[in-house]
Design an enzyme around this catalytic site. Structure first.
Site: not given
Ligand code: 3NM
Length: 214
Positions: A114, A143, A43
């Site tokens: 998600s 995040k 990621r």
């Protein structure tokens, strides 16, 4: 893959990009795998994230480490990168490419989505997803645009409705609170910083594995 195979993979789901690490990401990943992570997601997002060829090169190196240890390698969001690398899977958010398009493009690969409510979960299942991520379970600063903390509420709600679909919890998970997430009904835990910033990623991954206890 069957639901049961996916559930096993989700146990200790390590996610990382170069900006989540203080030391060489390759070393972090190697140590985490030694500790027992069951799947890895690349990621490369947010401040200071690599782009273009540098991103590709790092992804390729991390993928090779995963391949050497038979740990599936999943790419976050970047479908072109996943296809170029022939990654084992792709993980997308609600704002990314639609799950059914990802499914069409990557064929049999793992597709994760998600979700933040039961409706998004049902849509993901319909679109051919293999698992869903639910979070943030606990507060996280990793995040920046994470939704409000929801604890284990949604995971419990889904299991109370007898929906038997692979679920991984995410957000602020540590060896101390991981058990709570699994007891609520998750099949595993997704973790970034508890492992990526640990003095010993190996030890942290092993503690998480123990806490998940499957
Ligand atoms: N997604 P850490 S929370 C990537 O809620 C991500 O969907 C989230 O990082 C979501 O383990 C999150 O360091 C960050 O808290 C998780």
């Amino acid at each position: 893959m069957t639901n049961e195979e996916i559930k096993k993979l989700l146990q200790v789901y390590f996610i990382m990009g170069s900006n989540n690490c203080k030391k060489d990401p390759k070393e972090v990943l190697k140590e985490a795998i030694e500790g027992g992570v069951t799947v890895f997601q690349f990621r490369e997002k947010g401040e200071g994230a690599l782009t273009g060829e540098a991103k590709y090169q790092l992804a390729k190196e991390l993928q090779q480490i995963c391949q050497q240890h038979s740990v599936p390698f999943v790419v976050n969001d970047d479908l072109d990168l996943a296809i170029r690398l022939q990654a084992d899977g792709v993980h997308i958010g609600q704002e990314d490419e639609k799950a059914h398009i990802v499914r069409e493009k990557i064929g049999k690969g793992i597709v994760g989505v998600s979700v933040h409510n039961v409706q998004e979960l049902q849509q993901a299942i319909k679109d051919g997803a293999d698992y869903v991520g639910m979070g943030p379970v606990f507060p996280t600063s990793t995040k920046k645009d994470a939704k409000a903390v929801q604890g284990t509420k949604l995971i419990e709600e889904v299991r109370n409705q007898n929906i038997d679909f692979p679920i991984v919890g995410i957000g602020g998970i540590t060896p101390e609170n991981a058990k709570q997430v699994v007891e609520a009904g998750a099949d595993g835990v997704s973790i970034i910083t508890a492992i990526s910033l640990a003095a010993s990623p190996k030890e942290k991954a092993a503690q998480l594995k123990e806490a998940v206890g499957k």
